[in-house]
Every structure is written in structure tokens, then in C-alpha cells.
Design a protein around this motif. Structure first.
Motif, PDB file in Angstrom:
ATOM      1  N   PHE A 165       0.911  -1.097  -0.177  1.00 18.71           N
ATOM      2  CA  PHE A 165       0.035   0.127  -0.063  1.00 18.71           C
ATOM      3  C   PHE A 165       0.518   1.157   0.297  1.00 18.71           C
ATOM      4  N   GLY A 166       2.320   0.642   0.809  1.00 17.69           N
ATOM      5  CA  GLY A 166       2.950   2.391   0.758  1.00 17.69           C
ATOM      6  C   GLY A 166       3.573   2.759  -0.743  1.00 17.69           C
ATOM      7  N   SER A 167       3.904   2.135  -1.566  1.00 15.91           N
ATOM      8  CA  SER A 167       4.463   1.623  -3.285  1.00 15.91           C
ATOM      9  C   SER A 167       3.610   2.409  -4.286  1.00 15.91           C
ATOM     10  N   LEU A 168       2.221   1.934  -3.916  1.00 15.64           N
ATOM     11  CA  LEU A 168       0.676   1.922  -4.464  1.00 15.64           C
ATOM     12  C   LEU A 168       0.743   3.575  -4.353  1.00 15.64           C
ATOM     13  N   TYR A 169       0.378   3.922  -2.863  1.00 13.35           N
ATOM     14  CA  TYR A 169      -0.060   5.157  -2.601  1.00 13.35           C
ATOM     15  C   TYR A 169       1.517   6.310  -3.384  1.00 13.35           C
ATOM     16  N   ARG A 170       2.245   5.988  -3.272  1.00 12.68           N
ATOM     17  CA  ARG A 170       3.716   6.842  -3.841  1.00 12.68           C
ATOM     18  C   ARG A 170       3.383   6.893  -4.886  1.00 12.68           C
ATOM     19  N   CYS A 171       3.412   5.931  -6.213  1.00 12.15           N
ATOM     20  CA  CYS A 171       2.529   6.004  -7.431  1.00 12.15           C
ATOM     21  C   CYS A 171       2.272   6.034  -8.298  1.00 12.15           C
ATOM     22  N   LEU A 172       1.020   6.158  -7.481  1.00  8.91           N
ATOM     23  CA  LEU A 172      -0.268   6.909  -8.353  1.00  8.91           C
ATOM     24  C   LEU A 172      -0.560   8.413  -7.960  1.00  8.91           C
ATOM     25  N   ALA A 173      -0.903   9.168  -9.161  1.00 10.67           N
ATOM     26  CA  ALA A 173      -0.881  10.684  -8.828  1.00 10.67           C
ATOM     27  C   ALA A 173      -2.127  11.081  -7.947  1.00 10.67           C
ATOM     28  N   ARG A 174      -2.039  12.755  -8.050  1.00 14.64           N
ATOM     29  CA  ARG A 174      -2.461  12.811  -6.542  1.00 14.64           C
ATOM     30  C   ARG A 174      -4.266  12.591  -7.492  1.00 14.64           C
ATOM     31  N   GLY A 175      -4.744  12.742  -6.266  1.00 13.01           N
ATOM     32  CA  GLY A 175      -6.201  11.902  -6.880  1.00 13.01           C
ATOM     33  C   GLY A 175      -6.995  10.828  -7.356  1.00 13.01           C
ATOM     34  N   ALA A 176      -5.917  10.040  -7.691  1.00 10.02           N
ATOM     35  CA  ALA A 176      -6.073   8.865  -9.010  1.00 10.02           C
ATOM     36  C   ALA A 176      -6.877   7.874  -7.773  1.00 10.02           C
ATOM     37  N   ARG A 177      -7.063   7.254  -8.689  1.00 10.08           N
ATOM     38  CA  ARG A 177      -8.243   6.239  -7.956  1.00 10.08           C
ATOM     39  C   ARG A 177      -7.826   4.089  -7.854  1.00 10.08           C
ATOM     40  N   ALA A 178      -8.256   3.547  -7.327  1.00  9.57           N
ATOM     41  CA  ALA A 178      -7.591   2.181  -7.042  1.00  9.57           C
ATOM     42  C   ALA A 178      -8.308   1.042  -7.131  1.00  9.57           C
ATOM     43  N   VAL A 179      -8.845   0.257  -7.315  1.00  9.69           N
ATOM     44  CA  VAL A 179     -10.123  -0.559  -7.102  1.00  9.69           C
ATOM     45  C   VAL A 179      -9.427  -1.929  -6.838  1.00  9.69           C
ATOM     46  N   LEU A 180      -9.275  -2.512  -6.067  1.00 12.60           N
ATOM     47  CA  LEU A 180      -8.809  -3.833  -5.446  1.00 12.60           C
ATOM     48  C   LEU A 180      -9.766  -4.794  -5.061  1.00 12.60           C
ATOM     49  N   GLN A 181     -10.278  -5.536  -6.183  1.00 17.51           N
ATOM     50  CA  GLN A 181     -10.856  -6.740  -5.856  1.00 17.51           C
ATOM     51  C   GLN A 181     -10.552  -7.999  -5.492  1.00 17.51           C
ATOM     52  N   PHE A 182     -11.199  -8.702  -3.972  1.00 17.00           N
ATOM     53  CA  PHE A 182     -10.015  -9.771  -3.042  1.00 17.00           C
ATOM     54  C   PHE A 182     -11.743 -10.014  -2.306  1.00 17.00           C
ATOM     55  N   TYR A 183     -11.390 -11.367  -2.612  1.00 13.44           N
ATOM     56  CA  TYR A 183     -12.587 -11.934  -1.538  1.00 13.44           C
ATOM     57  C   TYR A 183     -11.447 -12.946  -0.369  1.00 13.44           C
ATOM     58  N   ALA A 184     -11.948 -12.078   0.923  1.00 12.69           N
ATOM     59  CA  ALA A 184     -11.367 -12.037   2.548  1.00 12.69           C
ATOM     60  C   ALA A 184     -11.956 -13.941   3.119  1.00 12.69           C
ATOM     61  N   ASP A 185     -11.135 -13.737   3.602  1.00 11.32           N
ATOM     62  CA  ASP A 185     -11.711 -15.459   4.888  1.00 11.32           C
ATOM     63  C   ASP A 185     -12.221 -14.795   5.429  1.00 11.32           C
ATOM     64  N   ASN A 186     -12.718 -13.999   6.198  1.00 15.54           N
ATOM     65  CA  ASN A 186     -12.947 -13.343   7.405  1.00 15.54           C
ATOM     66  C   ASN A 186     -13.311 -12.171   7.454  1.00 15.54           C
ATOM     67  N   VAL A 187     -13.251 -11.532   7.962  1.00 14.43           N
ATOM     68  CA  VAL A 187     -13.384 -10.138   8.242  1.00 14.43           C
ATOM     69  C   VAL A 187     -11.731  -9.713   8.864  1.00 14.43           C
ATOM     70  N   LYS A 188     -11.749  -9.709   9.744  1.00 10.10           N
ATOM     71  CA  LYS A 188     -10.588  -9.578   9.769  1.00 10.10           C
ATOM     72  C   LYS A 188      -9.670  -9.294   9.143  1.00 10.10           C
ATOM     73  N   GLN A 189      -9.729 -10.202   7.651  1.00  5.53           N
ATOM     74  CA  GLN A 189      -8.446  -9.862   6.796  1.00  5.53           C
ATOM     75  C   GLN A 189      -9.306  -8.767   6.088  1.00  5.53           C
ATOM     76  N   THR A 190     -11.064  -8.119   6.016  1.00 10.70           N
ATOM     77  CA  THR A 190     -10.817  -7.143   5.774  1.00 10.70           C
ATOM     78  C   THR A 190     -10.276  -5.770   6.518  1.00 10.70           C
ATOM     79  N   GLU A 191     -11.018  -5.817   7.446  1.00 10.19           N
ATOM     80  CA  GLU A 191     -10.740  -4.943   7.861  1.00 10.19           C
ATOM     81  C   GLU A 191      -8.553  -4.531   8.153  1.00 10.19           C
ATOM     82  N   MET A 192      -7.943  -5.848   8.281  1.00 17.08           N
ATOM     83  CA  MET A 192      -6.203  -5.408   7.696  1.00 17.08           C
ATOM     84  C   MET A 192      -5.872  -4.563   6.680  1.00 17.08           C
ATOM     85  N   LEU A 193      -6.563  -5.387   5.453  1.00 16.33           N
ATOM     86  CA  LEU A 193      -6.589  -4.274   4.343  1.00 16.33           C
ATOM     87  C   LEU A 193      -6.708  -2.927   4.204  1.00 16.33           C
TER      88      LEU A 193
END
Length: 192
Positions: free
Chosen positions: A42-70
Motif C-alpha cells: 500500500f505504501g508503494s501503491l500510494y507513491r506511484c499513483l498521481a494525486r486524485g487517482a483511484r485504485a480498485v482492488l477486488q478481493f475475496y477475504a477469508d474473514n472479517v479480520k482480513q478485510t479490516e487488515m486490508l
């Protein structure tokens, strides 16, 4: 991904990931630490994106804890946004999206998730009149599930009933016909 993206700062206008981010939460080797991998990604993704840019990351979390961690590691990196869930009540069609905006602190522009009937869920459709859920990014509503109907083989009226009638006709004519069992008239699997 867990070691960071090797791109120059501010060169991307957007990022899309499909079913890849959830693997950063797993420790496949003894040297893999999920928290460090998420922080680097996430640190490197934030750096390489221009300000105001969007990132959409589709995922299948095993549990709520994984979603909260992401979500927590994305927010710590400087992103704004949240999780949008399409088909929240379905176990098979449920899809989670981490929608992130780089450099802004507003989540008002998050898209709404899809509901059971394919229409967009929104907090404006609530019948309760409850205004406390305006900050939710996904509307969850009652299930409108149609009753499961038994499949009927319409191919020339041939089904289990037709087969049993034909077998009875053959017996009346004196032919040798196999006995009726629970397997009589069952559709075979496509693979043999």
C-alpha cells in the motif's frame, strides 16, 4: 507485490487488481509477514499513483479480520475510501472491492454495491427512515429469493413420468424390463 511496486512516484492515474490482494494476508514462507507485506504494497501503491487517482482492488477475504487488515493498512498509507460489496447476501456471487482514492479525504464518491435484483443499493431506498446509516458504503436489504423450482425436462415431454409410463407399457406387452429403482429416470452427469 508484498515487496512493493517498483514504479516511479506519481506515474499512474489508476490501478485495478482482481483477486490478488488477499494473498498478501497469507504467510506462505517463514519469511513472509502479512503486516509488512501489506505495508510495503500500500505504501508503494500510494507513491506511484498521481494525486486524485483511484485504485480498485477486488478481493475475496477469508474473514472479517482480513478485510479490516486490508482497509487499515490502506488508510495508514494515506488512502481514503472503503469497501464496497456487490451481492452482499449471496455466498457465491459476493464480491468485495476496496475502492481507494489517493490524496483526498472524502468517501462521498464511493460507488454503491449491487443488490439481489441487480439494481444499485443506496441508503436513499431505506423504508425505515433511519438517517444514521448515511455513512455506509453498502446497503443491505432483505432477501427476495424466489422458491426453487424443480427442473422439468421439457424435451418432447420426456422425464421420469414418461419413462415410467413407457416401462409399464413394455411390461404389459410382455417384454423384459429392468425393475424401477430410485435411479430410474435420473439425468446422468455430463462427464462419464
Amino acid at each position: 507485490m508484498g515487496e512493493g511496486l517498483g514504479l516511479r512516484p506519481g506515474v499512474m492515474d489508476g490501478a485495478i487488481s482482481i483477486s490478488a490482494v488477499q494473498w498478501l494476508c497469507n504467510a506462505d514462507k517463514s519469511s513472509h509477514e502479512p503486516r509488512l507485506r501489506l505495508k510495503a504494497f500500500f505504501g508503494s501503491l500510494y507513491r506511484c499513483l498521481a494525486r486524485g487517482a483511484r485504485a480498485v482492488l477486488q478481493f475475496y477475504a477469508d474473514n472479517v479480520k482480513q478485510t479490516e487488515m486490508l482497509v487499515s493498512f490502506a488508510m495508514k498509507a494515506g488512502f481514503a475510501g472503503g469497501v464496497v460489496i456487490d451481492w452482499p447476501h449471496s455466498s457465491k456471487a459476493k464480491k468485495s472491492y476496496l475502492v481507494l482514492t489517493c490524496g483526498t479525504s472524502s468517501i462521498a464518491s464511493l460507488p454503491k454495491g449491487k443488490g439481489e435484483d441487480g439494481e444499485m443499493c443506496s441508503s436513499d431506498d431505506d423504508d425505515d427512515g433511519d438517517e444514521s446509516n448515511d455513512d455506509q458504503t453498502v446497503g443491505t436489504y432483505g432477501r427476495n429469493r424466489s422458491n426453487k423450482r424443480q427442473k422439468v425436462n421439457k424435451k418432447n415431454g420426456r422425464g421420469k413420468d414418461w419413462l415410467l409410463r413407457k416401462k409399464e407399457q413394455m411390461r404389459k406387452r410382455g417384454r423384459d424390463v429392468p425393475a424401477d429403482t430410485k435411479y430410474t429416470g435420473r439425468k446422468r452427469k455430463t462427464r462419464f
